[in-house]
Design an enzyme around this catalytic site. Sequence first.
Site, PDB file in Angstrom:
ATOM      1  N   ARG A 166       3.943  -2.057  -2.268  1.00  0.00           N
ATOM      2  CA  ARG A 166       4.375  -2.759  -0.674  1.00  0.00           C
ATOM      3  C   ARG A 166       5.916  -2.695  -0.632  1.00  0.00           C
ATOM      4  O   ARG A 166       6.192  -3.830   0.025  1.00  0.00           O
ATOM      5  CB  ARG A 166       3.690  -4.208  -0.324  1.00  0.00           C
ATOM      6  CG  ARG A 166       2.103  -4.247  -0.333  1.00  0.00           C
ATOM      7  CD  ARG A 166       1.526  -3.360   0.977  1.00  0.00           C
ATOM      8  NE  ARG A 166       0.171  -2.922   0.910  1.00  0.00           N
ATOM      9  CZ  ARG A 166      -0.210  -2.336   0.035  1.00  0.00           C
ATOM     10  NH1 ARG A 166       0.296  -1.478  -0.844  1.00  0.00           N
ATOM     11  NH2 ARG A 166      -1.846  -2.262   0.035  1.00  0.00           N
TER      12      ARG A 166
ATOM     13  N   SER B 287      -2.578  -8.293   6.279  1.00  0.00           N
ATOM     14  CA  SER B 287      -2.356  -9.151   5.265  1.00  0.00           C
ATOM     15  C   SER B 287      -0.980  -9.893   5.436  1.00  0.00           C
ATOM     16  O   SER B 287      -0.130  -9.204   5.456  1.00  0.00           O
ATOM     17  CB  SER B 287      -2.442  -8.283   3.883  1.00  0.00           C
ATOM     18  OG  SER B 287      -3.770  -7.738   3.662  1.00  0.00           O
TER      19      SER B 287
ATOM     20  N   GLU C  91       4.227 -10.414   3.262  1.00  0.00           N
ATOM     21  CA  GLU C  91       4.293  -8.964   3.199  1.00  0.00           C
ATOM     22  C   GLU C  91       4.957  -8.363   4.384  1.00  0.00           C
ATOM     23  O   GLU C  91       5.943  -7.203   4.497  1.00  0.00           O
ATOM     24  CB  GLU C  91       2.660  -8.531   3.100  1.00  0.00           C
ATOM     25  CG  GLU C  91       2.720  -6.916   3.457  1.00  0.00           C
ATOM     26  CD  GLU C  91       1.309  -6.155   3.199  1.00  0.00           C
ATOM     27  OE1 GLU C  91       0.455  -6.761   2.205  1.00  0.00           O
ATOM     28  OE2 GLU C  91       0.853  -5.420   3.898  1.00  0.00           O
TER      29      GLU C  91
HETATM   30  C1  LIG Z   1      -4.812  -5.213  11.497  1.00  0.00           C
HETATM   31  C2  LIG Z   1      -3.936  -5.007  10.713  1.00  0.00           C
HETATM   32  C3  LIG Z   1      -4.442  -4.426   9.377  1.00  0.00           C
HETATM   33  C4  LIG Z   1      -3.430  -3.985   8.444  1.00  0.00           C
HETATM   34  N1  LIG Z   1      -3.792  -3.115   7.377  1.00  0.00           N
HETATM   35  C5  LIG Z   1      -2.971  -2.861   6.380  1.00  0.00           C
HETATM   36  C6  LIG Z   1      -3.187  -2.290   5.089  1.00  0.00           C
HETATM   37  O1  LIG Z   1      -4.414  -2.136   4.789  1.00  0.00           O
HETATM   38  N2  LIG Z   1      -2.245  -1.770   4.366  1.00  0.00           N
HETATM   39  C7  LIG Z   1      -1.133  -1.827   4.673  1.00  0.00           C
HETATM   40  O2  LIG Z   1      -0.248  -1.336   3.891  1.00  0.00           O
HETATM   41  N3  LIG Z   1      -0.564  -2.531   6.016  1.00  0.00           N
HETATM   42  C8  LIG Z   1      -1.530  -2.720   6.792  1.00  0.00           C
HETATM   43  N4  LIG Z   1      -0.949  -3.263   7.838  1.00  0.00           N
HETATM   44  C9  LIG Z   1       0.496  -3.412   8.215  1.00  0.00           C
HETATM   45  C10 LIG Z   1       0.819  -2.361   9.272  1.00  0.00           C
HETATM   46  O3  LIG Z   1      -0.410  -1.621   9.664  1.00  0.00           O
HETATM   47  C11 LIG Z   1       1.891  -1.463   8.566  1.00  0.00           C
HETATM   48  O4  LIG Z   1       2.997  -2.205   8.169  1.00  0.00           O
HETATM   49  C12 LIG Z   1       2.290  -0.275   9.420  1.00  0.00           C
HETATM   50  O5  LIG Z   1       3.073   0.542   8.478  1.00  0.00           O
HETATM   51  C13 LIG Z   1       3.091  -0.830  10.455  1.00  0.00           C
HETATM   52  O6  LIG Z   1       3.452   0.507  11.461  1.00  0.00           O
HETATM   53  P1  LIG Z   1       4.413   0.149  12.614  1.00  0.00           P
HETATM   54  O7  LIG Z   1       4.604   1.500  13.184  1.00  0.00           O
HETATM   55  O8  LIG Z   1       3.592  -0.716  13.644  1.00  0.00           O
HETATM   56  O9  LIG Z   1       5.477  -0.241  12.048  1.00  0.00           O
HETATM   57  P2  LIG Z   1       6.512  -1.780  12.656  1.00  0.00           P
HETATM   58  O10 LIG Z   1       5.637  -2.924  12.319  1.00  0.00           O
HETATM   59  O11 LIG Z   1       6.900  -1.593  13.835  1.00  0.00           O
HETATM   60  O12 LIG Z   1       7.638  -1.527  11.430  1.00  0.00           O
HETATM   61  C14 LIG Z   1       7.446  -2.055  10.113  1.00  0.00           C
HETATM   62  C15 LIG Z   1       8.553  -1.961   9.184  1.00  0.00           C
HETATM   63  O13 LIG Z   1       8.911  -0.684   9.268  1.00  0.00           O
HETATM   64  C16 LIG Z   1      10.171  -0.442   9.989  1.00  0.00           C
HETATM   65  N5  LIG Z   1      10.016   1.045  10.461  1.00  0.00           N
HETATM   66  C17 LIG Z   1       9.086   1.407  11.405  1.00  0.00           C
HETATM   67  N6  LIG Z   1       9.241   2.666  11.727  1.00  0.00           N
HETATM   68  C18 LIG Z   1      10.283   3.169  10.819  1.00  0.00           C
HETATM   69  C19 LIG Z   1      11.260   4.214  11.084  1.00  0.00           C
HETATM   70  N7  LIG Z   1      10.839   5.337  11.684  1.00  0.00           N
HETATM   71  N8  LIG Z   1      12.286   4.396  10.195  1.00  0.00           N
HETATM   72  C20 LIG Z   1      12.757   3.533   9.543  1.00  0.00           C
HETATM   73  N9  LIG Z   1      11.895   1.921   9.554  1.00  0.00           N
HETATM   74  C21 LIG Z   1      10.905   2.109  10.256  1.00  0.00           C
HETATM   75  C22 LIG Z   1      10.447  -1.442  10.809  1.00  0.00           C
HETATM   76  O14 LIG Z   1      11.836  -1.728  10.912  1.00  0.00           O
HETATM   77  C23 LIG Z   1       9.859  -2.681  10.016  1.00  0.00           C
HETATM   78  O15 LIG Z   1      10.584  -3.118   8.930  1.00  0.00           O
HETATM   79  C24 LIG Z   1      -1.869  -3.848   8.806  1.00  0.00           C
HETATM   80  C25 LIG Z   1      -1.702  -4.510  10.263  1.00  0.00           C
HETATM   81  C26 LIG Z   1      -2.555  -4.723  11.159  1.00  0.00           C
HETATM   82  C27 LIG Z   1      -2.266  -5.454  12.478  1.00  0.00           C
END
Ligand SMILES: Cc1cc2nc3c(=O)[nH]c(=O)nc-3n(C[C@H](O)[C@H](O)[C@H](O)COP(=O)(O)OP(=O)(O)OC[C@H]3O[C@@H](n4cnc5c(N)ncnc54)[C@H](O)[C@@H]3O)c2cc1C
Length: 287
Positions: A90, A164, A269
């Site tokens: 992570r 998580s 996380e």
């Molecule tokens: C119901 C649920 C279940 C989940 N299950 C999991 C799981 O099983 N495993 C897991 O690993 N995660 C899980 N997550 C967390 C989430 O899915 C991940 O963190 C995912 O990558 C978030 O994507 P996002 O596009 O919404 O990014 P955001 O939440 O918008 O951003 C996450 C981080 O990445 C950065 N970021 C985003 N896009 C970019 C880019 N293009 N360039 C540079 N930085 C960037 C942001 O600044 C921020 O720090 C879960 C979340 C939810 C809500």
Amino acid sequence: MEVEKREETVTVIAQAGTHLDEVVSLSVAEGWAGLECLSGIPGSVGATPVQNVGAYGQEVAECILWVEVFHREHLTFQRLSCEACGFAYRSSIFRGQRQWIITRVAFRLLPQGSPTLRYPELAELFRGSARPSLAEVRQAVLSLRQKKGMVLTPGLPESRTVGSFFKNPVLSFEAFERLKTRLWEQGVLLFPQEPPNFAVPAGIKVPAAWLVEQAGFPKGTRRGPVGVSPLHALSLVHWGGGTAEALVAFASEIQRAVKQAFGITLEPEPVFVGFSQDLPLERATCL
Ligand SMILES: Cc1cc2nc3c(=O)[nH]c(=O)nc-3n(C[C@H](O)[C@H](O)[C@H](O)COP(=O)(O)OP(=O)(O)OC[C@H]3O[C@@H](n4cnc5c(N)ncnc54)[C@H](O)[C@@H]3O)c2cc1C
């Protein structure tokens, strides 16, 4: 998405804004192995390298070939190899930084590859099956996630979560021995029972969800508008009508209780955006 086929591998190049699950479902439909266990994870492709998104025995780092980034100060594009991304559990060099914007990610997948069945809960579902298809494994992962409220589902309040909330702690062998002794002394476990654990290259991983429950926060625990999901002890849910501050205060209460009971500081996380550095959570990454 662009697809480059070679004799033994397929490279899928996806733009940062593409939904991860689009890439996963395409790969599964085409029979390209490598991402099937990541089915149902919400979010964009560009965010996946940031925390080395992973679930059910797979992490994106295992199949990322390169990550294309745009440097906000130098105004240049650069292609970083998987090794240069500093992937760990992570984590990566992208977590908590602002200088790079990820623009594209290349995933190297295996045509006709076997699904990954490392995660005990998933492997158990296929015990005795000769060779399940990628589609069957995707379906199984989706249904496991659904039962835990880990698939974003409109109208399902349990999925009002960041996923998580804490990382699973990875302990050294000595720290794991200390934890066991503590659990026996406290009567949480009877000697020689062990807490659930998985050997990983960096040590021994103990499920944070188990520690949270043992520290006095079973599934369904509530503090007014926030609480632990009734479906998954690692998922903190906002039931509505509260504030982000209330959720963070509750997370902090859990973190302190786990530390006091077991001497382990759970690391949050999610990355915290818009909070001051005096967030009442230890080891939090703030932007
Ligand atoms: C119901 C649920 C279940 C989940 N299950 C999991 C799981 O099983 N495993 C897991 O690993 N995660 C899980 N997550 C967390 C989430 O899915 C991940 O963190 C995912 O990558 C978030 O994507 P996002 O596009 O919404 O990014 P955001 O939440 O918008 O951003 C996450 C981080 O990445 C950065 N970021 C985003 N896009 C970019 C880019 N293009 N360039 C540079 N930085 C960037 C942001 O600044 C921020 O720090 C879960 C979340 C939810 C809500």
